[in-house]
Scaffold this active site. Structure first.
Site, PDB file in Angstrom:
ATOM      1  N   ASP A 171     -47.083  39.132  13.132  1.00 39.05           N
ATOM      2  CA  ASP A 171     -46.984  38.581  14.475  1.00 39.05           C
ATOM      3  C   ASP A 171     -46.767  37.073  14.492  1.00 39.05           C
ATOM      4  O   ASP A 171     -46.664  36.476  15.554  1.00 39.05           O
ATOM      5  CB  ASP A 171     -48.244  38.916  15.272  1.00 39.05           C
ATOM      6  N   TYR A 268     -45.073  28.423   8.313  1.00 42.16           N
ATOM      7  CA  TYR A 268     -45.693  28.593   7.001  1.00 42.16           C
ATOM      8  C   TYR A 268     -44.907  27.914   5.884  1.00 42.16           C
ATOM      9  O   TYR A 268     -45.415  27.751   4.768  1.00 42.16           O
ATOM     10  CB  TYR A 268     -45.865  30.075   6.671  1.00 42.16           C
TER      11      TYR A 268
END
Length: 445
Positions: A171, A268
């Site tokens: 998600d 990330y």
């Protein structure tokens, strides 16, 4: 009239489970349930969440049959969907995944670098066990797996259970798109149509339009270059950004973007492109695991206990989040043939033309009753190709190390990680991780 579904949530004791239940209840017109079951091997932890959810279901959707169990046969019998989000070893092991690398000046994060490798070695057998339960007791069911680290787990399922009806998802892109929707003045992230390629927690957007086909990138790039995914001077309406570590992550996107301003990055990537920055801004004595234990876990469990004690959830602060909404959307597409366009982690098979066809990539897919069909993203630039191929090799080596019980291959995987500076540091971290994971990892030789 839509056919009602039976769902088991594997990881019933998770702090996210109650939010998934709220989302399932709120979406009964799109994804109606006849039965909802919790399964967890930690009975005490699951009971805290299940007692509260029993109240929630009774008040808001009494037609749904609800139960919680630690018996796999009971849990996985007569099931249409398995929604899996397990954390083998719990938050106490996550804390070790994060703190051990930081001892050596290396990124300490649950899905990236050595922490992700350690977590994967624990997650692989847990997820495979769930697949086997599903195939034994409900062979026609689909598993929607969002257990981390999703990319390595996906590679393991590809190798170990190639014919399983499992879709691996995450998600995080949804959370980023939620912030982008706020930035662009859109009401919902589902208004964004995207082209995206990469691996889980390791990807780039190349196109974003609204539903009318208007290009969002020029205005978005201008914003991201200045503020990342945070608003101009204010926090966005995103629950992730309530914590300082997430606020920093979303702001750092401006520096990731500067490395390749032709694309829009996944947050990330900061762990791979700026590991020195991450380590410098990390507290080796208080990591993200401690944040979760001190805030999210305490708050969610306290609220669950309050609901159970009061026998009502009418004034609850538990809400359905994007984490749950994404899963409901995917399950609905599989059950009712709605042909949703969604980012999934799937075998490459040419979706990204110039990387390993056996890589588990994250790309847009069309989802229907027949499963998923990846969209072709074509060839990608050399920079992204190089980064992806290096990380794919890390992931494949971890799975090979697990299968072969190979110390050598796990050392190679850590050495190849872009977050680790040398083979000697990789070996020191590996030896420390082995010492604390004896209960979970196969014995390496």
């Amino acid at each position: 009239m839509l056919e009602k579904q039976s769902v088991v949530i594997a990881g019933g004791g998770s702090t996210y489970t109650a939010g998934i239940v709220m989302m399932l209840i709120e979406n009964q017109e799109k994804f109606p349930l006849r039965k909802l079951t919790f399964y967890d091997n930690d009975e005490q932890r699951q009971k805290i969440v299940a007692d509260a959810c029993e109240v929630i279901v009774r008040e808001r959707a009494p037609e749904i049959e609800f139960s919680a169990t630690t018996d796999p046969e009971k849990a996985f019998t007569d099931v249409d969907f398995v929604m899996a989000h397990i954390r083998v070893g719990g938050l106490s092991m996550r804390e070790k995944d994060e703190k051990i690398p930081l001892k050596y000046g290396v990124v300490g994060q649950e899905t990236c670098g050595p922490g992700g490798v350690a977590y994967a070695m624990r997650s692989i057998p847990g997820v495979i066990e769930l697949i086997d339960y599903m195939e034994k007791y409900s062979p026609k069911a689909w598993m929607l797996n969002y257990s981390n680290p999703a990319s390595i787990v996906a590679e393991a399922t590809r190798v170990l259970r190639p014919d399983a009806k499992i879709i691996n998802i995450c998600d995080m892109p949804v959370a980023i798109k939620k912030s982008i929707a706020d930035i662009m003045g859109l009401k919902h992230e589902n208004e964004i149509v995207e082209r995206y390629y990469g691996l889980n927690h390791f990807g780039w957007w190349t196109e974003m339009t609204d539903r009318q086909g208007n290009d969002l990138l020029p205005k978005l790039k201008e914003h991201v270059a200045k503020w990342g995914y945070s608003a101009a001077g204010d926090e966005l309406n995103n629950p992730l950004l309530e914590e300082a570590s997430w606020m920093d992550t979303f702001q750092k996107a401006k520096d990731i973007y500067a490395v390749d301003p032709e694309t829009i990055p996944n947050t990330y990537l900061k762990y791979y492109l700026f590991p020195d920055y991450v380590v410098a801004h990390s507290n080796p004595d208080y990591t993200r695991a401690n944040e979760v234990m001190d805030h999210r876990e305490k708050n969610v469990f306290a609220e669950c206990k309050r609901i159970a004690e009061n026998g009502t959830a009418k004034d609850t602060i538990i809400e359905a989040g994007e984490h749950a909404e994404f899963v409901v959307q995917l399950a609905g597409a599989l059950a009712y043939n709605t042909y949703e366009r969604m980012l999934l982690i799937v075998p490459n098979n040419g979706a990204i033309l110039n990387i390993d066809p056996k890589a588990m990539v994250e790309v847009p897919c069309i989802v229907s009753k027949r499963g998923y069909e990846p969209l072709a993203m074509g060839e990608i630039p050399q920079f992204q190709k190089g980064m992806i191929e290096q990380q794919v090799s890390v992931e494949k080596l971890v799975v090979q190390a697990y299968l072969e019980k190979s110390y050598q291959k796990l050392w190679q995987a850590l050495t190849l990680s872009k977050t680790v500076p040398s083979a000697s540091v990789a070996k020191e971290i590996l030896d420390d991780l082995i010492a604390v994971n004896k209960e979970y990892w196969p014995e390496l030789v």
